[in-house]
Design a protein around this motif. Structure first.
Motif, short mmCIF file in Angstrom:
data_model
loop_
_atom_site.label_atom_id
_atom_site.label_comp_id
_atom_site.label_asym_id
_atom_site.label_seq_id
_atom_site.Cartn_x
_atom_site.Cartn_y
_atom_site.Cartn_z
N ARG A 1 0.76 -1.19 0.02
CA ARG A 1 0.06 -0.24 0.07
C ARG A 1 0.72 1.16 0.05
NH1 ARG A 1 -3.55 -0.27 5.05
NH2 ARG A 1 -4.19 1.68 4.11
N PHE A 2 2.05 1.03 0.70
CA PHE A 2 2.84 2.38 0.66
C PHE A 2 4.02 2.04 0.16
CE2 PHE A 2 -0.01 2.20 4.57
CZ PHE A 2 -0.72 3.51 4.48
N SER A 3 4.84 3.21 -0.21
CA SER A 3 6.00 3.13 -0.94
C SER A 3 7.27 2.74 0.16
CB SER A 3 6.53 4.42 -1.54
OG SER A 3 7.07 5.50 -0.52
N ASN A 4 8.47 2.05 -0.47
CA ASN A 4 9.52 1.79 0.30
C ASN A 4 10.07 2.93 1.21
OD1 ASN A 4 9.77 -0.96 -0.70
ND2 ASN A 4 10.31 -0.10 -2.67
N GLY B 1 14.03 -5.04 11.43
CA GLY B 1 13.43 -5.94 10.64
C GLY B 1 12.77 -5.41 9.31
N GLY B 2 12.23 -4.34 9.96
CA GLY B 2 11.24 -3.74 8.51
C GLY B 2 12.54 -2.75 7.71
N PHE B 3 13.41 -2.15 8.38
CA PHE B 3 14.49 -1.35 7.73
C PHE B 3 15.15 -2.15 6.87
CE2 PHE B 3 18.77 0.19 6.87
CZ PHE B 3 18.48 1.61 6.83
N ASN B 4 15.74 -3.40 6.94
CA ASN B 4 16.38 -4.29 6.11
C ASN B 4 15.61 -4.82 4.99
OD1 ASN B 4 18.54 -4.15 7.91
ND2 ASN B 4 18.21 -5.99 9.06
N GLN B 5 14.35 -5.43 5.43
CA GLN B 5 13.46 -5.60 4.31
C GLN B 5 13.11 -4.68 3.28
OE1 GLN B 5 10.46 -8.52 5.34
NE2 GLN B 5 8.80 -7.32 4.23
N LEU B 6 12.93 -3.41 3.81
CA LEU B 6 12.47 -2.26 2.90
C LEU B 6 13.41 -1.66 2.22
CD1 LEU B 6 10.00 -0.83 5.37
CD2 LEU B 6 9.30 -1.69 3.13
N ALA B 7 14.66 -1.73 2.92
CA ALA B 7 15.97 -1.41 2.21
C ALA B 7 16.22 -2.10 0.83
CB ALA B 7 17.25 -1.22 3.03
N PHE B 8 16.16 -3.54 1.12
CA PHE B 8 16.27 -4.41 0.29
C PHE B 8 15.16 -4.43 -1.03
CE2 PHE B 8 15.48 -8.81 -1.74
CZ PHE B 8 16.80 -9.25 -2.02
N ASN B 9 14.14 -4.09 -0.71
CA ASN B 9 12.93 -3.94 -1.72
C ASN B 9 13.44 -2.55 -2.27
OD1 ASN B 9 11.80 -6.22 -0.93
ND2 ASN B 9 10.21 -5.19 0.20
N PHE B 10 14.06 -1.62 -1.75
CA PHE B 10 14.37 -0.41 -2.42
C PHE B 10 15.31 -0.45 -3.35
CE2 PHE B 10 17.53 3.01 -2.10
CZ PHE B 10 16.68 4.09 -2.82
N MET B 11 16.16 -1.50 -3.15
CA MET B 11 17.41 -1.82 -3.92
C MET B 11 17.00 -2.36 -5.25
SD MET B 11 20.59 -3.00 -2.09
CE MET B 11 20.04 -4.24 -1.29
N ILE B 12 15.97 -3.50 -5.13
CA ILE B 12 15.76 -4.25 -6.20
C ILE B 12 14.47 -3.76 -6.91
CG2 ILE B 12 16.71 -6.29 -5.15
CD1 ILE B 12 14.13 -7.58 -4.52
N GLY B 13 13.71 -2.92 -6.31
CA GLY B 13 12.27 -2.60 -6.69
C GLY B 13 12.39 -1.19 -7.36
N ASP B 14 12.90 -0.35 -6.74
CA ASP B 14 13.14 1.37 -7.14
C ASP B 14 14.24 1.41 -8.15
OD1 ASP B 14 11.05 0.93 -5.29
OD2 ASP B 14 11.70 2.71 -4.25
#
Length: 433
Positions: free
Chosen positions: A300-303, A345-358
């Motif tokens: 629902r929300f951005s990385n 937990g959120g930071f690592n997961q969202l940073a990973f998604n930021f790298m591969i998704g944005d």
């Protein structure tokens, strides 16, 4: 592989693997990635975290050296820039990923043989050589794995899939943490660490063959073929580089104290291994819930928006150590680790998604490498300086040794998140609200 639990809701699993959304080929690949993570988490848990700190103390390391060891692995992320350039010459990435992964596992596992092969004065120097070589190889394998799995996981289920995967694997990590802490309490010293390494060796042997089952998707290359133009692409992407520089500065503050939590508990507060393990288990339990929650929110929300909201939780974890001035040790550490689990937990997961998704697909390896290099240098300097600060605090008042440094850094993190994080991650308009 990360990198880096409990019962997963059946409905959530069905959503992540819903037949009409994913082909059978995709589901097979995602299951392979899940199973590969099981032995990976097992050995990473037994050879890292509080057990790595305990093993270094057993080998004779002091706080400054422990800080260096905890930091040096992130410094090697600079190598990813060269790796991202060289990988453009590969049509497929699987073979290079397997070779570099095998080197990482073998060299890291070999550190457990040091007390049996070398004289005591050589324990720390040999450990540094083997550990550094292991994580140079691990840096290469990590970048390749991230590149491969970003092509394996369809974008439409990426946030939910990694949320479920991380939840399951962290549940396993919590069990391994608890068991490892009990082993070290029952068998203190060299015998206990030998048992941990023996289990880790078995897990490594089980982990490597699973990489042969990974797919080898065709690699979409960058349109750039020269090194410097390729490097300039992420540097000229303003939203990406501003966010990355901010996250690098944040990680510098975070790693001043967070990686040294185990040292502070084991050596400063003189808490037993089993209690330290239970603290990490509580952190992991909250992290498990967080993975699932952050993964669903990511739909629902951005990385960047969600990344911002993880920052106050991490800052609060460090600030919570200040409660040691008025409350008993165990409840305070429990609160601190639970806040850390929710935030990191959120930071690592969202940073990973930021790298591969944005990031653009063809240039993704270089974007990943640039992010890893910048944040890696920051995360290298943090524990290095933090370890030296703890060393200097040996002659300071007891309250400074126990919680003063953590409290100060927590306040700085909170101010940084509020004053800079809002503008960089949320943008000028949202920050003004």
């Amino acid at each position: 592989m990360k990198t880096s639990k409990e019962c997963i809701p059946i409905k959530a699993v069905r959503v992540a693997y819903r037949p009409q959304r994913l082909t059978s080929r995709h589901r097979k690949h995602l299951l392979i990635a899940n199973w590969e993570g099981v032995p990976a988490v097992t050995y990473q848990t037994l050879l890292g975290g509080p057990f790595l700190t305990g093993y270094l103390l057993y080998l004779g390391a002091e706080s400054g050296m422990i800080g260096f060891v905890l930091a040096v692995t992130t410094f090697f992320n600079i190598i990813q820039i060269l790796t991202a350039y060289l990988v453009q010459r590969l049509q497929y990435r699987k073979k290079a990923m397997i070779i570099s992964t095998a080197l990482n596992r073998i060299l890291w596992g070999t550190t457990g043989l040091i007390p049996f092969v070398f004289d005591r004065e050589w324990w720390i120097p040999v450990f540094l050589v083997l550990y550094s070589a292991a994580f140079i190889a691990g840096t290469v394998s990590g970048m390749l794995w991230t590149s491969v799995i970003s092509d394996m996981v369809p974008a439409k289920v990426r946030g939910r899939y990694f949320g479920i995967r991380n939840t399951m694997l962290n549940a396993l990590g919590a069990v391994v943490l608890f068991a490892g802490g009990l082993i070290l309490d029952w068998y203190p010293g060299g015998k206990g660490f030998l048992i941990l390494f023996a289990v880790a060796w078995v897990a490594m042997a089980a982990n490597l063959p699973l990489f042969f089952l990974y797919p080898d998707p065709p690699f979409e290359r960058s349109k750039e073929t020269r090194f410097w133009p390729m490097v300039r692409k992420p540097l000229s992407d303003q939203p990406f580089i501003k966010s990355t520089l901010f996250l690098g500065g944040w990680l510098f503050l975070q790693t001043l104290v967070v990686p040294l939590y185990s040292y502070a508990m084991l050596d400063v507060l003189e808490i037993s291994y089993s209690v330290v393990s239970m603290m990490t288990v509580s952190q992991t339990a909250v992290m498990m819930i967080g993975f699932y929650v952050w993964g669903n929110l990511n739909a629902r929300f951005s990385n960047r928006t969600l990344l911002f909201w993880t920052l106050p939780l991490i800052a609060a974890s460090s600030m919570a150590w200040g409660l040691l001035s008025v409350l008993p040790v165990i409840p305070v550490l429990l609160v601190s680790h639970m806040l850390l689990g929710a935030g990191v937990g959120g930071f690592n997961q969202l940073a990973f998604n930021f790298m591969i998704g944005d990031t653009p697909k063809g240039d993704r390896p270089m974007f990943i490498a640039m992010y890893s290099a910048i944040t890696g240098v920051a995360a290298f300097l943090g524990p290095l300086i933090g370890g030296q600060v703890f060393k200097l605090l040996l002659d300071a008042p007891e309250w400074m040794q126990h919680y003063g440094f953590q409290l100060l850094v927590g306040v700085l993190m909170l101010l940084t998140a509020w004053l800079l994080g809002r503008r960089v991650l949320l943008g000028e308009k949202q920050a003004a609200l």
